[in-house]
Design a protein around this motif. Sequence first.
Motif, PDB file in Angstrom:
ATOM      1  N   ARG A  89      49.981   4.475  36.150  1.00  0.00           N
ATOM      2  CA  ARG A  89      50.964   3.412  36.435  1.00  0.00           C
ATOM      3  C   ARG A  89      51.868   3.159  35.225  1.00  0.00           C
ATOM      4  N   ASP A  90      51.266   3.127  34.030  1.00  0.00           N
ATOM      5  CA  ASP A  90      52.051   2.874  32.821  1.00  0.00           C
ATOM      6  C   ASP A  90      53.058   3.996  32.560  1.00  0.00           C
ATOM      7  N   ALA A  91      52.622   5.231  32.746  1.00  0.00           N
ATOM      8  CA  ALA A  91      53.536   6.368  32.560  1.00  0.00           C
ATOM      9  C   ALA A  91      54.665   6.312  33.592  1.00  0.00           C
ATOM     10  N   ALA A  92      54.324   5.952  34.821  1.00  0.00           N
ATOM     11  CA  ALA A  92      55.339   5.850  35.873  1.00  0.00           C
ATOM     12  C   ALA A  92      56.368   4.768  35.528  1.00  0.00           C
ATOM     13  N   ALA A  93      55.897   3.655  34.998  1.00  0.00           N
ATOM     14  CA  ALA A  93      56.819   2.586  34.614  1.00  0.00           C
ATOM     15  C   ALA A  93      57.740   3.056  33.482  1.00  0.00           C
ATOM     16  N   ARG A  94      57.173   3.736  32.500  1.00  0.00           N
ATOM     17  CA  ARG A  94      57.990   4.216  31.374  1.00  0.00           C
ATOM     18  C   ARG A  94      59.015   5.241  31.840  1.00  0.00           C
ATOM     19  N   LEU A  95      58.607   6.129  32.730  1.00  0.00           N
ATOM     20  CA  LEU A  95      59.484   7.204  33.203  1.00  0.00           C
ATOM     21  C   LEU A  95      60.382   6.792  34.372  1.00  0.00           C
ATOM     22  N   GLU A  96      60.144   5.575  34.894  1.00  0.00           N
ATOM     23  CA  GLU A  96      60.883   5.076  36.056  1.00  0.00           C
ATOM     24  C   GLU A  96      60.763   6.032  37.230  1.00  0.00           C
ATOM     25  N   VAL A 102      53.920  11.219  38.534  1.00  0.00           N
ATOM     26  CA  VAL A 102      53.185  11.352  37.267  1.00  0.00           C
ATOM     27  C   VAL A 102      51.960  12.233  37.465  1.00  0.00           C
ATOM     28  N   LEU A 103      51.217  12.017  38.539  1.00  0.00           N
ATOM     29  CA  LEU A 103      50.036  12.848  38.783  1.00  0.00           C
ATOM     30  C   LEU A 103      50.438  14.307  38.971  1.00  0.00           C
ATOM     31  N   PHE A 104      51.463  14.562  39.759  1.00  0.00           N
ATOM     32  CA  PHE A 104      51.919  15.942  39.951  1.00  0.00           C
ATOM     33  C   PHE A 104      52.353  16.565  38.621  1.00  0.00           C
ATOM     34  N   ARG A 105      53.060  15.805  37.791  1.00  0.00           N
ATOM     35  CA  ARG A 105      53.511  16.345  36.501  1.00  0.00           C
ATOM     36  C   ARG A 105      52.324  16.634  35.595  1.00  0.00           C
ATOM     37  N   TYR A 106      51.363  15.728  35.578  1.00  0.00           N
ATOM     38  CA  TYR A 106      50.155  15.970  34.779  1.00  0.00           C
ATOM     39  C   TYR A 106      49.480  17.262  35.234  1.00  0.00           C
ATOM     40  N   VAL A 130      59.636  16.482  39.488  1.00  0.00           N
ATOM     41  CA  VAL A 130      58.593  16.228  38.488  1.00  0.00           C
ATOM     42  C   VAL A 130      58.673  17.157  37.285  1.00  0.00           C
ATOM     43  N   SER A 131      59.200  18.339  37.448  1.00  0.00           N
ATOM     44  CA  SER A 131      59.255  19.258  36.306  1.00  0.00           C
ATOM     45  C   SER A 131      60.156  18.729  35.202  1.00  0.00           C
ATOM     46  N   GLY A 132      61.028  17.803  35.523  1.00  0.00           N
ATOM     47  CA  GLY A 132      61.899  17.208  34.518  1.00  0.00           C
ATOM     48  C   GLY A 132      61.290  16.019  33.802  1.00  0.00           C
ATOM     49  N   LEU A 133      60.106  15.605  34.215  1.00  0.00           N
ATOM     50  CA  LEU A 133      59.433  14.471  33.575  1.00  0.00           C
ATOM     51  C   LEU A 133      58.626  14.959  32.381  1.00  0.00           C
ATOM     52  N   GLU A 134      58.606  14.177  31.317  1.00  0.00           N
ATOM     53  CA  GLU A 134      57.839  14.530  30.128  1.00  0.00           C
ATOM     54  C   GLU A 134      56.825  13.436  29.819  1.00  0.00           C
ATOM     55  N   LEU A 135      55.564  13.775  29.977  1.00  0.00           N
ATOM     56  CA  LEU A 135      54.499  12.858  29.588  1.00  0.00           C
ATOM     57  C   LEU A 135      54.273  12.981  28.087  1.00  0.00           C
ATOM     58  N   THR A 136      53.932  11.872  27.455  1.00  0.00           N
ATOM     59  CA  THR A 136      53.584  11.930  26.039  1.00  0.00           C
ATOM     60  C   THR A 136      52.200  12.547  25.893  1.00  0.00           C
ATOM     61  N   ILE A 143      45.201  10.455  30.995  1.00  0.00           N
ATOM     62  CA  ILE A 143      45.019  10.930  32.373  1.00  0.00           C
ATOM     63  C   ILE A 143      43.912  11.975  32.405  1.00  0.00           C
ATOM     64  N   ALA A 144      43.869  12.839  31.403  1.00  0.00           N
ATOM     65  CA  ALA A 144      42.815  13.855  31.335  1.00  0.00           C
ATOM     66  C   ALA A 144      41.435  13.211  31.318  1.00  0.00           C
ATOM     67  N   LYS A 145      41.285  12.103  30.614  1.00  0.00           N
ATOM     68  CA  LYS A 145      39.991  11.401  30.582  1.00  0.00           C
ATOM     69  C   LYS A 145      39.570  10.969  31.984  1.00  0.00           C
TER      70      LYS A 145
END
Length: 151
Positions: A89-96, A102-106, A130-136, A143-145
């Motif tokens: 949820r936090d990543a989605a909020a940051r990435l709008e 976010v799950l698909f990108r992860y 999603v390929s254009g999204l960058e997770l930190t 998410i891996a945890k």
Amino acid sequence: TVAVWRVFEEHVATGQVRSLGISNCYDLAFLKALYDQATIKPSIVQNRFYAETGYDCGIRSFCKDNGLTYQSFWTLTANPHLLASAPIRDAAARLECTSAQVLFRYLQSIGVCPLTGTCDEAHMKEDLAVSGLELTDKETAEIAKLVDQFC
């Protein structure tokens, strides 16, 4: 099953089929045995991606080590707990974007090819974006945890 696989291999040899894969294979020993006995190796494993199978950690590792694509299906429906989790949820909020994106990108970032079953054009466009999204690195680790706790 090897006898059936041999028939599939014949279709590849004649050019009727380009590549072979297996779906709903949750037994790593079975996959290894099939892979070892196959003349034409499977190129893809397509499985339901959910906690009850430990997110196929062993199978995904085998796929990575042997150059097979691991494709997830039922990815969103089976994982409401992931979609509702704070890291996603936090990543989605940051990435709008959406939690699903976010799950698909992860998943893409760890070598999983998520299969989407949507018929909704807007969702299709979101899935393709999603390929254009960058997770930190931190988001990816958090998410891996969530996923790795079931391995």
